[in-house]
Motif scaffolding. Sequence first.
Motif, PDB file in Angstrom:
ATOM      1  N   ASP A 227      60.972  76.950 104.434  1.00 52.65           N
ATOM      2  CA  ASP A 227      60.260  77.839 103.521  1.00 52.65           C
ATOM      3  C   ASP A 227      59.316  77.111 102.575  1.00 52.65           C
ATOM      4  N   PRO A 229      56.154  75.584 100.886  1.00 53.82           N
ATOM      5  CA  PRO A 229      54.740  75.931 101.029  1.00 53.82           C
ATOM      6  C   PRO A 229      53.964  74.849 101.776  1.00 53.82           C
ATOM      7  N   PRO A 232      51.165  73.080  98.614  1.00 49.69           N
ATOM      8  CA  PRO A 232      51.885  73.314  97.355  1.00 49.69           C
ATOM      9  C   PRO A 232      51.005  73.711  96.181  1.00 49.69           C
ATOM     10  N   HIS A 235      49.777  77.255  96.363  1.00 52.31           N
ATOM     11  CA  HIS A 235      50.878  78.173  96.041  1.00 52.31           C
ATOM     12  C   HIS A 235      51.096  78.236  94.530  1.00 52.31           C
ATOM     13  N   ARG A 238      48.337  80.197  92.831  1.00 50.23           N
ATOM     14  CA  ARG A 238      48.408  81.618  93.159  1.00 50.23           C
ATOM     15  C   ARG A 238      49.551  82.317  92.428  1.00 50.23           C
ATOM     16  N   THR A 239      50.668  81.633  92.254  1.00 51.50           N
ATOM     17  CA  THR A 239      51.881  82.307  91.765  1.00 51.50           C
ATOM     18  C   THR A 239      52.367  81.840  90.397  1.00 51.50           C
ATOM     19  N   LEU A 368      57.122  71.936  94.811  1.00 52.64           N
ATOM     20  CA  LEU A 368      55.819  71.983  94.141  1.00 52.64           C
ATOM     21  C   LEU A 368      55.695  70.927  93.053  1.00 52.64           C
TER      22      LEU A 368
END
Length: 459
Positions: A227, A229, A232, A235, A238-239, A368
Motif C-alpha cells: 500500500d 505510495p 510519496p 501523496h 495531495r493529502t 512518507l
Amino acid sequence: MDTSTHVTRSATTRARRASMASAVGSLVEWYDFGLYGAAATLIFKDYFFGTDDPFVGLMAAFATFAVGYLARPFGGMVFGHLGDRIGRKPVMVVTLALMGVSTTLIGVLPGHDSVGVLAPLLLVVLRLAQGLGAGAEYAGAVVLSSESAPPARRGFYASWSGAGVWIGSALGLSVFQGVLALTGDSFYTWGWRLPFLLSLLLLAVSFYIRRKVAETDSFESVKESEDAPKVPLAHLLRTQKRRLLVALGSNVILSGYSYIPQVWILSYLTDNVGLAAGLALAVNAVVLVSGAVFMPFFGALGDRVGRRRLFLYGTAFGILWPFPMFALIDTHSTPVIIAALVVCFIGSVTVCYAAQAAFLPEMFPPALRYSGVAFARETSGALLAGTTPLVATALYKVADSWWPIAVCMVVYATIALVSVHYSKYFRSDARQSSDSDFASEDAWVSTPADGGRTAKAVV
C-alpha cells in the motif's frame, strides 16, 4: 546474559552506530557549507567576480551562496523520493558523495583573472551540485537516527545530527582560519583552496563509518507493504497540505533566523565592528561549538519534557533576543560579542534544532517520512537560508543600521512559534515515546481535511 539485556544492548549499539554515521555525514555536509559561507564573505567576493566595488562583490558572492539553497529543494524531492522507495542508507551514500566531490572541485577552480566570466559560472555549477546533495543529507540523517533509536531516547540520538552540523561548520571555519594564519598573504591567492581539498579526506572517513549502518526497520516494513505510495511527495502534497505547512513554518527559525548569527554576522563583525577576519572566524567557531555541545542535552531534555514544548520555548526566546544581541555586539568588546552570540545560539537556535531533529520525523508516517522531512526543511531553506545573508546585506546598506535585521529575526521566530503551536493537530508530546505511533501510517493523530472539519488537538 538474559535475552532482554542482549536485545537492549543490541538496540543501543544500533542506535549509536546510526547516530554516529548520521552525525559524521552532517559534519561533512556542513563543513562544506560553512566553508563556502566563510569563503563567500572573505574570498569569493574578490576572486571570482572581478569587481572593485566591495558591496557588489559581496552581493554577488552571497548570491552564489543562495544558489546552493535554491537547489536544495530539488535535491530533497529527488533523493527524498528515493529514500522512501529504495532505502535511507543508499541515498545517504549518494548525497554525501555529491556534496564532498563538488566541494573538493571548488578548491581547484580558476579565478576571474584567469578565465573571466567562466570562473563564476563554474562556481555556480558546483554550488548547485552541493545544494542537490545537501538537499536530502540532513533529512536522511535525522530520519535514520530517529528510526534506529529506542522510542524513549529518540530525541537524544536524533540530535547528534544537529551537533554534527555545527561541528562541521566550526571545523570549516577553524580550518579556514588555520590556513589563513599559516599562509599569510598567499591565502588570498592559493591558500584558501586547501580547506576545500580537505573535504575529500572527510568524505573518505564518513564512508568508512557508514559502511556498517543497517537499514531501518521502519523502511523495511514500508518496503514489504503493497500500500506504500508510488510517489510519496505527490501523496503528501495531495493529502497532507496542512501538515506540510506546519512543518515548513516550524523550520523558519532555523532556515532564516539562524543565518544572521551564523553567516551574515561575519561581514558585520569585520566591516562594521572592526574585528580582524581571523578573530571574527574564531568568534563564529566558538559560537557554533557551544551550540553543538548543548545539542544532545536539549535532545534528551525534549525526550523528558516534550519536543513541542521545548520547541515553543526556543522560538519564544528567539523573539526576545535579537535587539539585545545587536546592542551587545555594538559594544565592540570581544567577550561581550561572544556572549551575545552564544546566548542566541544556545537559548534559541540550539533548543529549536534539538527539538526539531525528532519532531519533524514524528510529523510524517514511515512511507512518507524522508520526502516529508526533506521537503519541509529544504523548501523553507531555499526561500530563506540562502537569501537571508543577501537580504541582510541589502537592508543594512539601505538603513545603515542593524535594526531592520533584528526585526527580520523577530518575524522569523514568530512564524516558527505559530507553526509549532499548530503542530498540536498533528503530533502529541504525550505519545512521542510510543513506538507503535511512530511506525503507524496514521502518524500520531488524524489530520483535519483540507477545507473540512478540524481534528481534535492533542498535546
